[in-house]
Design an enzyme around this catalytic site. Structure first.
Site, mmCIF file in Angstrom:
data_model
loop_
_atom_site.group_PDB
_atom_site.id
_atom_site.type_symbol
_atom_site.label_atom_id
_atom_site.label_comp_id
_atom_site.label_asym_id
_atom_site.label_seq_id
_atom_site.Cartn_x
_atom_site.Cartn_y
_atom_site.Cartn_z
ATOM 1 N N SER B 214 0.829 -1.074 0.003
ATOM 2 C CA SER B 214 0.081 -0.016 -0.042
ATOM 3 C C SER B 214 0.836 1.123 0.194
ATOM 4 O O SER B 214 1.984 1.145 0.679
ATOM 5 C CB SER B 214 -0.904 -0.246 1.277
ATOM 6 O OG SER B 214 -1.516 1.329 1.549
ATOM 7 N N CYS B 339 -16.894 -1.128 20.997
ATOM 8 C CA CYS B 339 -17.688 0.035 21.292
ATOM 9 C C CYS B 339 -17.063 0.783 20.221
ATOM 10 O O CYS B 339 -17.882 1.847 19.720
ATOM 11 C CB CYS B 339 -17.321 0.963 22.287
ATOM 12 S SG CYS B 339 -18.048 -0.133 23.839
HETATM 13 S S1 FES Z 1 -20.767 1.412 22.561
HETATM 14 FE FE1 FES Z 1 -20.314 -0.001 24.192
HETATM 15 S S2 FES Z 1 -20.777 1.348 25.470
HETATM 16 FE FE2 FES Z 1 -21.274 2.530 23.998
#
Ligand code: FES
Lengths: 155, 398
Positions: B214, B339
């Site tokens: 790349s 998350c």
């Molecule tokens: S995405 Fe895991 S607590 Fe908000």
């Protein structure tokens, strides 16, 4: 993944309100996030107002989660502190997002987590004190218990 | 605010010399390399020069170098190109489905594609596990390879944990299998995107047939990659159009980025001497964190690792919140936390290491580059303990 967090969200994250473990709470709500596996604990102390109604006298949280989850927890404690239990039971978790200005769509579930922690905390208080539990609250509680089991099984 | 960039595995800052080499092609030297007139030939010449620069780096003939619009497309072309070729040769014969061997910690550009082809019923696939250190075991390759195996695709170094795979040894396994089974047509592809800055990419020493590079991970431009294809290896195109890159990457050549990639790859050799400096800083960072913050652990092998990578878990704290807290202090890193991923799943690489969801959840990746200074590392070491302490106070997991 870019996350356009509002100023308010960042502020709550940087200086969260009402966090930390509470000594001798009257109710504890612990929830896990079925989506990402995060954990939130909410502690409440219940007192009475002048009219003799139960109110949330004090509240604090502990959150293992993303910025949105921490900000949502903080916002929630601001919103329900001082409210009567009756008001808190019918608390609409959309208010968390409104209070924060906005949350990225993929982070809405983090505010749901905070709302659920409140349900669980109140439920635990009512159960402990052998007080009547409204049907809707009980229903949500049972749902959450089921989800908790699922989280345990998948992790 | 002072900004400290410790996310060099995501992308790198463009080198000044690379930028200067590219500039004319955004201005006066705008010709289409396929045109026969002066403007076109000018661009064509620049591309040829760049092709030679890449060939020098890989130790191959310049005709074995193909410029591809991105490393993801290059990975896709290598794998799908081999599969299509095999399916065409099999057609009409009652042959077994082609079989591909890859690892559980590949980049999505490889993993998602192989999974897709498998689901589609076009191929059979084996996803090799890695050990606790993050390394593929040679015996596992030996066990997995079989008569209908057409391709082994393994990354040179991992993008998340920087762990280096024993490519030359895997090549030997493949070679000895071919000696035993003369009808075998198995090819070996490696994704060398993360390894290019630090590791020997001589294709003969490595013993590979296909290799992906790349531009923007080596201080070059984005939107350009390379596919090395050994002479004699036949693959089918996956995109159709003009004759550019001998039919493997149809579409007008992006002279600017191609020139940039050539210059960047030439610079890699000259920056090799800085590697020990980067490694020293990286070691300082790892040791500093492990020593000054409790509940921390390094993910992946310490020895078998790119010199610029540190992937560390901070128990009890979620990764995205660490990342965002650091970002506000001007420090850019990344995380393997669910998350922060688009699909809310934890990093598949950390999960493959077997460290568990929680450690994946609290992982931070620091990747250094040639522009980082000791002062910057000192600053990170100064602010990080406070950030972790604060987030741990908020956390229910103690
Ligand atoms: S995405 Fe895991 S607590 Fe908000």
């Amino acid at each position: 993944m870019p996350l356009p967090y509002s100023k308010k969200v960042i502020q709550h994250f940087n200086k969260p309100h009402n966090y930390g473990k509470m000594k001798n709470p009257d109710g504890i709500g612990e929830v896990g996030n079925i989506i990402c596996g995060d954990v939130m604990k909410l502690y409440i102390k219940v007192g009475q107002n002048k009219k003799g109604q139960d109110i949330i006298k004090d509240i604090s949280f502990e959150t293992f989660g993303c910025l949105a989850a921490i900000a949502s927890s903080s916002m929630l404690t601001d919103l329900v502190k001082g409210k009567t239990l009756e008001q808190a039971i019918s608390f609409d978790r959309k208010e968390i997002v409104e209070g924060l200005g906005s949350l990225p769509p993929i982070k809405i579930h983090c505010s749901v987590l905070a709302g659920d922690a409140l349900i669980e905390a109140i439920h635990s208080y009512l159960t402990k004190n052998k007080k009547p539990i409204p049907q809707a609250l009980n229903k949500r509680h049972q749902q959450l218990a089921k989800e908790k089991q699922e989280i345990k099984e998948t992790h | 605010m002072q900004r400290i960039y410790l996310d060099n595995s995501a992308t790198t800052k463009i080198d000044k010399k690379v930028f200067r080499a590219m500039e004319p092609y955004l201005k006066q030297d705008f010709g289409n390399a396929s045109s026969l007139h002066w403007f076109g030939q000018n661009a064509h010449e620049a591309i040829t020069k760049s092709r030679q620069q890449v060939a020098d780096f890989l130790g191959c003939n310049f005709l074995e170098v193909f410029f591809i619009d991105s490393a993801t497309i290059s990975d896709n072309l290598a794998i799908m190109g081999v599969v299509k070729q095999a399916l065409r040769q099999n057609s009409g014969q009652a042959q077994k489905k082609p079989h591909i061997i890859t690892s559980q910690i590949e980049h999505p550009a490889v993993l998602e594609l192989v999974e897709h082809l498998e689901k589609d019923g076009q191929i059979e696939a084996t996803y090799l596990p890695v050990n606790r250190e993050g390394v593929v075991k040679i015996e596992d390759v030996e066990k997995a390879i079989k008569e209908n195996t057409i391709l082994v695709s393994i990354m040179y170094a991992n993008n998340e944990i920087g762990v280096i795979q024993p490519i030359a040894e895997i090549a030997k396994v493949i070679k000895s299998f071919k000696l035993r089974v003369p009808s075998s047509k198995v090819l070996f592809h490696i994704d060398a995107v993360q390894g290019a800055n630090y590791l020997d990419c001589n294709v003969d020493k490595l013993g590979v047939d296909l290799l992906t590079l790349s531009g923007h991970k080596i201080y070059g431009p984005k939107g350009i990659g390379v596919l090395y294809k050994r002479k004699g290896v036949e693959i089918e195109p996956i995109i159709f159009g003009g004759h550019q890159e001998r039919g493997l990457m149809p579409g007008t050549e992006n002279t600017t980025t191609i020139v940039g990639l050539g210059k960047a790859i030439q610079q890699v050799s000259s920056f090799k001497f800085q590697v020990s400096k980067i490694e020293e800083l990286r070691n300082k960072l790892i040791d500093g964190i492990l020593n000054s913050i409790s509940g921390t652990s390094l993910n992946g092998s310490r020895e078998n690792r790119l010199p610029n990578n540190a992937n560390i878990s901070f128990s009890g704290v979620e990764g995205e919140s660490i990342l965002m807290a650091l970002d506000q202090k001007g420090v850019a890193v990344s995380t393997g936390s669910a998350c922060a991923s688009g699909n809310l799943d934890p990093s598949h690489v950390l999960m493959a290491l077997g460290v568990g969801v929680e450690r994946a959840h609290s992982s931070i990746r620091f990747t250094l580059g040639k522009y980082n200074t000791e002062k910057e590392i000192d600053y990170v070491l100064k602010i990080l303990p406070g950030i972790i302490e604060k987030l741990r106070k908020i956390s229910p997991l103690k």
